[in-house]
Write a protein that holds these residues in place. Structure first.
Motif, PDB file in Angstrom:
ATOM      1  N   SER A 114      -1.568  -1.047 -13.593  1.00 25.27           N
ATOM      2  CA  SER A 114      -0.196  -1.440 -13.928  1.00 25.27           C
ATOM      3  C   SER A 114       0.675  -1.500 -12.680  1.00 25.27           C
ATOM      4  N   VAL A 115       0.486  -0.539 -11.785  1.00 26.41           N
ATOM      5  CA  VAL A 115       1.248  -0.523 -10.540  1.00 26.41           C
ATOM      6  C   VAL A 115       0.929  -1.755  -9.703  1.00 26.41           C
ATOM      7  N   CYS A 116      -0.348  -2.092  -9.608  1.00 20.61           N
ATOM      8  CA  CYS A 116      -0.761  -3.266  -8.822  1.00 20.61           C
ATOM      9  C   CYS A 116      -0.190  -4.552  -9.409  1.00 20.61           C
ATOM     10  N   ALA A 117      -0.243  -4.670 -10.736  1.00 20.58           N
ATOM     11  CA  ALA A 117       0.287  -5.869 -11.384  1.00 20.58           C
ATOM     12  C   ALA A 117       1.797  -5.973 -11.214  1.00 20.58           C
ATOM     13  N   GLY A 123      -3.442 -10.512  -7.452  1.00 15.78           N
ATOM     14  CA  GLY A 123      -2.886  -9.174  -7.556  1.00 15.78           C
ATOM     15  C   GLY A 123      -2.723  -8.538  -6.206  1.00 15.78           C
ATOM     16  N   PRO A 124      -2.040  -7.428  -6.132  1.00 17.89           N
ATOM     17  CA  PRO A 124      -1.788  -6.774  -4.866  1.00 17.89           C
ATOM     18  C   PRO A 124      -2.986  -6.017  -4.324  1.00 17.89           C
ATOM     19  N   CYS A 125      -4.059  -5.907  -5.087  1.00 19.83           N
ATOM     20  CA  CYS A 125      -5.256  -5.250  -4.554  1.00 19.83           C
ATOM     21  C   CYS A 125      -6.467  -6.064  -4.965  1.00 19.83           C
ATOM     22  N   LEU A 126      -7.585  -5.847  -4.290  1.00 20.65           N
ATOM     23  CA  LEU A 126      -8.760  -6.674  -4.504  1.00 20.65           C
ATOM     24  C   LEU A 126      -9.442  -6.403  -5.832  1.00 20.65           C
ATOM     25  N   LYS A 127      -9.026  -5.358  -6.558  1.00 20.30           N
ATOM     26  CA  LYS A 127      -9.577  -5.128  -7.882  1.00 20.30           C
ATOM     27  C   LYS A 127      -9.059  -6.155  -8.878  1.00 20.30           C
ATOM     28  N   HIS A 128      -7.953  -6.826  -8.530  1.00 18.51           N
ATOM     29  CA  HIS A 128      -7.310  -7.719  -9.471  1.00 18.51           C
ATOM     30  C   HIS A 128      -7.199  -9.129  -8.909  1.00 18.51           C
ATOM     31  N   ARG A 167       0.833  -1.207   0.000  1.00 20.79           N
ATOM     32  CA  ARG A 167       0.000   0.000   0.000  1.00 20.79           C
ATOM     33  C   ARG A 167       0.868   1.258   0.000  1.00 20.79           C
ATOM     34  N   ILE A 168       1.931   1.253   0.794  1.00 27.43           N
ATOM     35  CA  ILE A 168       2.829   2.406   0.844  1.00 27.43           C
ATOM     36  C   ILE A 168       3.575   2.563  -0.473  1.00 27.43           C
ATOM     37  N   ALA A 169       4.021   1.436  -1.048  1.00 25.45           N
ATOM     38  CA  ALA A 169       4.758   1.479  -2.315  1.00 25.45           C
ATOM     39  C   ALA A 169       3.890   1.993  -3.450  1.00 25.45           C
ATOM     40  N   VAL A 170       2.595   1.686  -3.433  1.00 27.73           N
ATOM     41  CA  VAL A 170       1.682   2.207  -4.454  1.00 27.73           C
ATOM     42  C   VAL A 170       1.672   3.735  -4.423  1.00 27.73           C
ATOM     43  N   GLY A 171       1.617   4.297  -3.217  1.00 30.80           N
ATOM     44  CA  GLY A 171       1.656   5.753  -3.096  1.00 30.80           C
ATOM     45  C   GLY A 171       2.967   6.353  -3.595  1.00 30.80           C
ATOM     46  N   ILE A 172       4.078   5.657  -3.316  1.00 33.59           N
ATOM     47  CA  ILE A 172       5.382   6.153  -3.778  1.00 33.59           C
ATOM     48  C   ILE A 172       5.443   6.156  -5.301  1.00 33.59           C
ATOM     49  N   MET A 173       4.986   5.067  -5.923  1.00 30.46           N
ATOM     50  CA  MET A 173       5.058   4.967  -7.370  1.00 30.46           C
ATOM     51  C   MET A 173       4.128   5.952  -8.058  1.00 30.46           C
ATOM     52  N   MET A 174       2.942   6.161  -7.521  1.00 30.78           N
ATOM     53  CA  MET A 174       1.990   7.064  -8.156  1.00 30.78           C
ATOM     54  C   MET A 174       2.457   8.514  -8.101  1.00 30.78           C
ATOM     55  N   GLU A 175       3.336   8.844  -7.143  1.00 26.18           N
ATOM     56  CA  GLU A 175       3.838  10.210  -7.013  1.00 26.18           C
ATOM     57  C   GLU A 175       5.187  10.403  -7.699  1.00 26.18           C
TER      58      GLU A 175
END
Length: 346
Positions: A194-197, A277-282, A175-183
């Motif tokens: 793509s980030v989640c995958a 996947g890393p989130c429940l959407k995937h 969850r923290i890494a997703v925020g780092i990558m999106m910024e």
């Protein structure tokens, strides 16, 4: 086309039945498909009821457990988590007070809202760090409460790798890494999917204080410092979580009492072996023996992230809880119900 859309809108249901507490527990990132762990938590978790304006968690208090929001909406107001470091990279677990180094006016504050599926106090229970936010009910709310004592007992019972504690750390780290990558500008053309995958092939590494750890040895694609502080032994550059660790860094030294690094494996084979996947959407079907398959990114699981397939949710089932005597705890009136005392009505 407009008439067709109007007809579809008229047929759309006026309300959607929210998921039950038991369904939310089963779909927690760190409990997904772990039947024994789910049963253990279910028999110890309690349902708490809050009225509008009630304070669920006070800023500055010691963590007492995890709150999983079942229904309603809450408001979070406070400072962003320091993730194990102060503004000067000092370990906040030391005897000195963090406020001596970071005055209140320098602390960025924020206000946010959470609803069904969100988790509160997850990382604080792992690190036993004081709560950074005050959580206030914006509506009548219901939460599934897991006390810190029951959580630590579960850590002892389910200590075999991947342990329950490891899976919570991994879910928090992703969850923290997703925020780092999106910024980060490097990933500005990446979509959330793509980030989640990409992060599905990641794992958590624990670096003890004053210990060294080798990075980017040919099997590592990216590394993120998600908790604590680390130092590049070659350039003497200090990294404070949350941050991306440069690919020019080949060896780091742990500086804080708790240092967690999220490592993304470069081997494509691991990506093929992982079936979730890393989130429940995937979410995809699980297979036994996967190394990273039991965890997902984000602990904040909204209703639209739930898997609607019949084997995950029973759309027609309703829940009936045996409510216990209301009790007063922390100055607020609550009614507690055991999650285990559940009967499904078909």
């Amino acid at each position: 086309m407009i008439e067709e859309k109007m007809k579809r809108l008229l047929k759309f249901p006026s309300s959607i039945q929210p998921p039950t507490a038991e369904e939310l527990l089963k779909n927690l990132p760190w409990l997904h498909n772990a039947e024994k762990q789910i049963e253990f938590i279910k028999y110890r978790a309690k349902l708490l009821y809050f009225d509008y304006g009630d304070v669920v968690v006070h800023q500055g208090e010691q963590p007492r457990g995890i709150h999983l929001i079942v229904s309603g909406m809450v408001r979070l107001h406070g400072v962003k988590p320091s993730l194990g470091t102060s503004s000067k990279g000092l370990d906040i677990d030391d005897d000195e007070d963090e406020d001596d180094y970071l005055p209140d006016k320098a602390k960025p504050t924020f206000t946010d809202y959470r609803s069904s599926g969100a988790i509160i106090g997850e990382l604080n229970c792992l690190t036993q760090q004081k709560m950074e936010v005050t959580v206030t009910c914006e509506t009548v709310a219901q939460t599934c409460y897991i006390s810190i004592d029951d959580l630590f007992e579960a850590f002892d019972v389910f200590s075999e790798f991947p342990s329950l504690e490891y899976k919570i750390w991994l879910a928090s780290g992703i969850r923290i890494a997703v925020g780092i990558m999106m910024e980060d500008i490097t990933y500005q053309d990446w979509t959330y999917s793509s980030v989640c995958a990409y992060l599905v092939r990641s794992y958590i590494v624990d670096i003890e204080k004053n210990n060294k750890f080798d990075l980017y040895d040919g099997t590592v694609e990216d590394t993120f410092l998600v908790y604590g502080s680390a130092e590049d032994l070659q350039s003497q550059k200090q990294y404070d979580a949350p941050c991306f660790i440069s690919k020019t860094t080949h060896q780091v030294l742990g500086l804080a009492n708790i240092n967690k690094v999220l490592v993304v494996n470069a081997d494509a084979k691991h990506l093929e072996e992982c079936n979730s996947g890393p989130c429940l959407k995937h979410i995809q079907p699980h297979t036994s023996g996967t190394y990273f398959g039991d965890t997902f990114s984000g602990s904040q699981m909204e209703l639209y992230n739930m898997d609607p397939s019949p084997n995950k949710l029973t759309a027609q089932a309703s829940m009936m809880f045996r409510t216990l005597t209301p009790r007063l705890e922390g100055g607020r009136l609550q009614a507690a119900t055991s999650i285990a005392n559940v009967k499904k009505i078909y």
